[in-house]
Write a protein that holds these residues in place. Sequence first.
Motif, PDB file in Angstrom:
ATOM      1  N   VAL A 270       0.845  -1.199   0.000  1.00  0.00           N
ATOM      2  CA  VAL A 270       0.000   0.000   0.000  1.00  0.00           C
ATOM      3  C   VAL A 270       0.877   1.245   0.000  1.00  0.00           C
ATOM      4  CG1 VAL A 270      -1.842  -1.206   1.242  1.00  0.00           C
ATOM      5  CG2 VAL A 270      -0.153   0.115   2.531  1.00  0.00           C
ATOM      6  N   GLY A 271       0.254   2.384  -0.296  1.00  0.00           N
ATOM      7  CA  GLY A 271       0.976   3.654  -0.290  1.00  0.00           C
ATOM      8  C   GLY A 271       0.278   4.675  -1.171  1.00  0.00           C
ATOM      9  N   VAL A 272       0.730   5.914  -1.113  1.00  0.00           N
ATOM     10  CA  VAL A 272       0.140   6.969  -1.926  1.00  0.00           C
ATOM     11  C   VAL A 272       0.658   6.866  -3.355  1.00  0.00           C
ATOM     12  CG1 VAL A 272      -0.058   8.468   0.099  1.00  0.00           C
ATOM     13  CG2 VAL A 272       1.919   8.693  -1.404  1.00  0.00           C
TER      14      VAL A 272
ATOM     15  N   ARG B 162      -3.229   5.888  -3.316  1.00  0.00           N
ATOM     16  CA  ARG B 162      -4.334   6.694  -2.820  1.00  0.00           C
ATOM     17  C   ARG B 162      -3.824   7.683  -1.798  1.00  0.00           C
ATOM     18  NH1 ARG B 162      -7.638   2.057  -1.996  1.00  0.00           N
ATOM     19  NH2 ARG B 162      -6.095   1.201  -3.412  1.00  0.00           N
ATOM     20  N   LEU B 163      -4.435   8.848  -1.780  1.00  0.00           N
ATOM     21  CA  LEU B 163      -4.111   9.807  -0.736  1.00  0.00           C
ATOM     22  C   LEU B 163      -4.601   9.260   0.584  1.00  0.00           C
ATOM     23  CD1 LEU B 163      -5.078  13.160  -2.488  1.00  0.00           C
ATOM     24  CD2 LEU B 163      -2.782  12.288  -2.063  1.00  0.00           C
ATOM     25  N   GLN B 164      -3.786   9.419   1.622  1.00  0.00           N
ATOM     26  CA  GLN B 164      -4.167   8.875   2.912  1.00  0.00           C
ATOM     27  C   GLN B 164      -5.408   9.541   3.485  1.00  0.00           C
ATOM     28  OE1 GLN B 164      -1.522  10.689   2.236  1.00  0.00           O
ATOM     29  NE2 GLN B 164      -0.875  12.022   3.922  1.00  0.00           N
ATOM     30  N   THR B 165      -5.827  10.682   2.905  1.00  0.00           N
ATOM     31  CA  THR B 165      -7.007  11.391   3.397  1.00  0.00           C
ATOM     32  C   THR B 165      -8.291  10.987   2.668  1.00  0.00           C
ATOM     33  OG1 THR B 165      -6.446  13.188   1.871  1.00  0.00           O
ATOM     34  CG2 THR B 165      -5.689  13.399   4.147  1.00  0.00           C
ATOM     35  N   ASN B 166      -8.197  10.126   1.653  1.00  0.00           N
ATOM     36  CA  ASN B 166      -9.367   9.691   0.898  1.00  0.00           C
ATOM     37  C   ASN B 166     -10.033   8.524   1.624  1.00  0.00           C
ATOM     38  OD1 ASN B 166     -11.128   8.371  -1.019  1.00  0.00           O
ATOM     39  ND2 ASN B 166     -10.125   9.585  -2.606  1.00  0.00           N
ATOM     40  N   VAL B 167     -11.149   8.833   2.317  1.00  0.00           N
ATOM     41  CA  VAL B 167     -11.791   7.842   3.181  1.00  0.00           C
ATOM     42  C   VAL B 167     -12.282   6.644   2.386  1.00  0.00           C
ATOM     43  CG1 VAL B 167     -13.691   7.435   4.786  1.00  0.00           C
ATOM     44  CG2 VAL B 167     -12.432   9.599   4.850  1.00  0.00           C
ATOM     45  N   ASN B 168     -12.919   6.873   1.236  1.00  0.00           N
ATOM     46  CA  ASN B 168     -13.477   5.766   0.456  1.00  0.00           C
ATOM     47  C   ASN B 168     -12.403   4.794  -0.009  1.00  0.00           C
ATOM     48  OD1 ASN B 168     -16.081   6.759   0.718  1.00  0.00           O
ATOM     49  ND2 ASN B 168     -15.974   7.944  -1.184  1.00  0.00           N
TER      50      ASN B 168
ATOM     51  N   ILE C  60       2.740  -4.006   3.777  1.00  0.00           N
ATOM     52  CA  ILE C  60       3.924  -3.162   3.629  1.00  0.00           C
ATOM     53  C   ILE C  60       3.512  -1.799   3.095  1.00  0.00           C
ATOM     54  CG2 ILE C  60       6.139  -2.871   2.454  1.00  0.00           C
ATOM     55  CD1 ILE C  60       6.400  -5.872   2.314  1.00  0.00           C
ATOM     56  N   LEU C  61       3.858  -0.759   3.831  1.00  0.00           N
ATOM     57  CA  LEU C  61       3.632   0.611   3.378  1.00  0.00           C
ATOM     58  C   LEU C  61       4.901   1.117   2.706  1.00  0.00           C
ATOM     59  CD1 LEU C  61       2.065   3.300   3.254  1.00  0.00           C
ATOM     60  CD2 LEU C  61       2.920   3.791   5.567  1.00  0.00           C
ATOM     61  N   VAL C  62       4.769   1.547   1.455  1.00  0.00           N
ATOM     62  CA  VAL C  62       5.896   2.090   0.707  1.00  0.00           C
ATOM     63  C   VAL C  62       5.872   3.609   0.838  1.00  0.00           C
ATOM     64  CG1 VAL C  62       7.048   2.234  -1.533  1.00  0.00           C
ATOM     65  CG2 VAL C  62       5.793   0.154  -0.901  1.00  0.00           C
ATOM     66  N   ILE C  63       6.998   4.172   1.268  1.00  0.00           N
ATOM     67  CA  ILE C  63       7.104   5.617   1.499  1.00  0.00           C
ATOM     68  C   ILE C  63       8.241   6.172   0.661  1.00  0.00           C
ATOM     69  CG2 ILE C  63       7.732   7.366   3.206  1.00  0.00           C
ATOM     70  CD1 ILE C  63       6.396   5.732   5.315  1.00  0.00           C
TER      71      ILE C  63
ATOM     72  N   GLN D  80       1.217   9.932   6.410  1.00  0.00           N
ATOM     73  CA  GLN D  80       0.898   8.750   5.615  1.00  0.00           C
ATOM     74  C   GLN D  80       0.941   7.496   6.481  1.00  0.00           C
ATOM     75  OE1 GLN D  80       3.410   8.456   2.124  1.00  0.00           O
ATOM     76  NE2 GLN D  80       3.188  10.635   1.678  1.00  0.00           N
ATOM     77  N   THR D  81       2.004   7.363   7.236  1.00  0.00           N
ATOM     78  CA  THR D  81       2.176   6.183   8.083  1.00  0.00           C
ATOM     79  C   THR D  81       1.052   6.076   9.099  1.00  0.00           C
ATOM     80  OG1 THR D  81       4.572   6.363   7.836  1.00  0.00           O
ATOM     81  CG2 THR D  81       3.762   4.968   9.606  1.00  0.00           C
ATOM     82  N   LYS D  82       0.700   7.176   9.720  1.00  0.00           N
ATOM     83  CA  LYS D  82      -0.341   7.187  10.760  1.00  0.00           C
ATOM     84  C   LYS D  82      -1.676   6.705  10.197  1.00  0.00           C
ATOM     85  CE  LYS D  82      -2.645  10.311  14.035  1.00  0.00           C
ATOM     86  NZ  LYS D  82      -4.030  10.133  13.539  1.00  0.00           N
ATOM     87  N   LEU D  83      -2.103   7.263   9.067  1.00  0.00           N
ATOM     88  CA  LEU D  83      -3.425   6.947   8.546  1.00  0.00           C
ATOM     89  C   LEU D  83      -3.505   5.560   7.908  1.00  0.00           C
ATOM     90  CD1 LEU D  83      -4.369  10.454   7.147  1.00  0.00           C
ATOM     91  CD2 LEU D  83      -5.254   9.331   9.187  1.00  0.00           C
TER      92      LEU D  83
END
Length: 440
Positions: free
Chosen positions: A238-240, A325-331, A355-358, A369-372
């Motif tokens: 996952v990741g933005v 996806r933007l971490q602020t996009n709830v859907n 795995i979160l890719v940053i 990003q990590t928090k959400l």
Amino acid sequence: MGFFPAVKRFFGGASAASAEVVSGVEDVPAVAVVREEDAVALTLRLREAEPRLSIWLGIILEGVDTAGDLLNARLLFLLRALQAPEEEAQTFVRDFADWLACMEYRNIEEFSSELQYRLALALDMEDEEDERSRLFVKISEGLARTRETLACRLDVLFAGHGGIDDAFWENLEEIFIMADMGYETALALVERLKERARRAGMTEAGQARDLLCAEVEKIFSMPRRISAVNPPEVVLIVGVNGVGKTTTIGKLAHRARMQGKKVMMAAADTFRAAAMEQLQVWAGRTGALFYAKHAGSEPASVAFEAMEEALRQEVDVLFVDTAGRLQTNVNLMEELTKICQVLGKKHPGAPHRCILVIDATTGQNALSQTKLFKEAVGVDELVLTKLDGTAKGGIAVAVAMQHSLHITFVGLGEKLDDLRPFNGADYARALLGGQEGQGF
């Protein structure tokens, strides 16, 4: 399951005859044969050499300038000398020959580093001294821009203050903030260092570098966790947008393939233009299986059906690519939750790793990003990409401190071997301008 997990590395007890004199590769196309006199000479030299992969490879590659049948024959000779299983040795050579053809590499300078990397993985020798040294150099080069803004300022501070006083700590905090660690991280790190200095009775500024290095190493030190899974292991990425998720999957799949695992990639990013095609290219390049549906398909449906196929084909690792996806996009974040749910419904315990890719160049935005993402899907580990092009390498310290997550790999370039295991001790030394550590 691995290519050569039981290889006898150091020729202990092996006779010269254990490396077959005739070293043609029956199943690999266009292969020469190592002549008997050359085979005997090579065997003697390998047995007498220091037991290091780089030295063995140097001996084997003498007189080999280009890809082709001679290279294939020499590689097979080396693997046989190491008593690798015949079928797996031939598979390794064949896969490497196919990769060279795909990449259109011809001259040995273009692929020697990748070859050593593949052998280190396949032979389980990634931790040998020569490989650690090579990797420390690589991460030091990757952190060069960060080190210019951090280590140099630290040098001035440590040399310019005779004693440790309030002004020293204030200047140190400012340096951390400028290295993109953020105010909260900088303040917390300074407080930890103050306590360390107090306990150690330290009063001289010049002693602070070792103190700082030890504290950063401690920050990156995480508790051990259970790694056993009910196969196949399911890895959700996952990741933005634009952080390099698909490329990271390709590189992780490459590592798994070089360790002899059967790998599948699932294209659950069904909306981004050419996303499925890009992942399919990586699957072809790494020899992984590939699962996708038509563009616009429901991502959770793709994940569910890919899970069914992975179970049917008895794969070892299933990598699931997701849309950026933007971490602020709830859907879209809820969509990730749904993917996790359907994977777990079909295969209990899945996904085993999220795995979160940053992108390291994003600096402080990586913290939000990590928090959400952590709140949405329970992130297990981080991959930090594009470290080679940023002056913000200090963000790794901030993320580790604030979210207590493992950083498992760092991206240091575009090549397959540029995704490297993360080691806190070496990262700290490379970041702060110290000497090579014991990791990597």
